[in-house]
Design a protein around this motif. Structure first.
Motif, short mmCIF file in Angstrom:
data_model
loop_
_atom_site.label_atom_id
_atom_site.label_comp_id
_atom_site.label_asym_id
_atom_site.label_seq_id
_atom_site.Cartn_x
_atom_site.Cartn_y
_atom_site.Cartn_z
N TYR A 166 6.61 68.25 59.73
CA TYR A 166 5.89 68.39 60.45
C TYR A 166 4.95 69.62 61.10
O TYR A 166 3.03 69.31 60.96
N LEU A 167 5.25 70.92 60.84
CA LEU A 167 4.18 71.61 60.94
C LEU A 167 3.05 72.00 60.07
O LEU A 167 2.11 72.06 60.10
N LYS A 168 3.80 71.68 58.62
CA LYS A 168 3.05 71.36 57.23
C LYS A 168 1.64 70.54 57.24
O LYS A 168 0.99 71.18 56.98
N GLN A 169 2.07 69.48 58.16
CA GLN A 169 0.97 68.60 57.96
C GLN A 169 0.40 68.80 59.28
O GLN A 169 -1.22 68.90 59.41
N VAL A 170 0.60 69.74 60.58
CA VAL A 170 -0.58 70.28 61.34
C VAL A 170 -1.35 71.60 61.04
O VAL A 170 -2.99 71.12 61.20
#
Length: 189
Positions: A166-170
């Motif tokens: 999730y953090l990587k996509q953000v």
């Protein structure tokens, strides 16, 4: 000309309540001594003000499903078990609104099995997820302009793989209208 036959419905919850606030009733802290002069009411109404409070939750028709059976995002950017909740407060001829949305983490992931808390797994690569993640948040930003994302997944346990994705996509999306906050309530339990 079929509008006559179509009845709009929601899958969700609606509750509307009228609340009355009595400013003249003071707490024990306000009654510090017998010499304290009585306070004037600070309310602009001559009578006790009334607040009309409404809570409306609407569940999306896209990707609805049972927990552990429906997770993540689809190819159109719809997340599983998405709910929009709006709180409306009407007072003194003014209406205030606060909207909160929730849904599954918008990456391709799943949980296999029926046992309690099955281990999550990523189903597609980071590159395969980018366009669907982008589609999800473009729709969110179109509807709500700015978003504060609060990531509630366990940051150290078995859900870490989902939180990291999730953090990587953000970070890849890199949009100034998104504010990302990670809150691991497992730490504060």
């Amino acid at each position: 000309e079929v509008d006559f036959w179509i009845m709009p419905i929601i899958q969700g919850f609606v509750q509307i309540e009228e609340l009355v606030v009595n400013y003249s009733e003071s707490s024990d802290d306000d009654k510090s001594s017998p010499e304290t002069p009585p306070q004037e009411s600070t309310c602009i109404d001559d009578v006790h003000p009334t607040f009309l409070v409404a809570l409306i939750s609407r569940r999306s028709r896209h990707r609805a499903g049972m927990r552990y059976k429906r997770r993540g995002v689809d190819k159109n950017g719809n997340v599983a078990n998405y709910v929009e909740t709006e709180q409306l407060i009407h007072v003194h001829n003014h209406t205030l609104s606060f909207i909160q949305t929730r849904g599954s983490v918008p990456v391709f992931w799943s949980q296999v099995g029926y046992r309690y808390n099955p281990r999550p797994r990523l189903d597609k690569s980071e590159n395969e997820t980018v366009s669907c993640f982008r589609a999800h948040f473009e729709e969110q930003l179109k509807n709500y302009k700015k978003q504060v994302i609060i990531n509630l997944v366990d940051q150290t346990g078995r859900e870490k793989i989902i939180g990291d994705a999730y953090l990587k996509q953000v970070l890849l999306y890199n949009n100034a209208n998104l504010t990302y906050v990670s809150f691991d309530f497992h730490e504060h339990w």
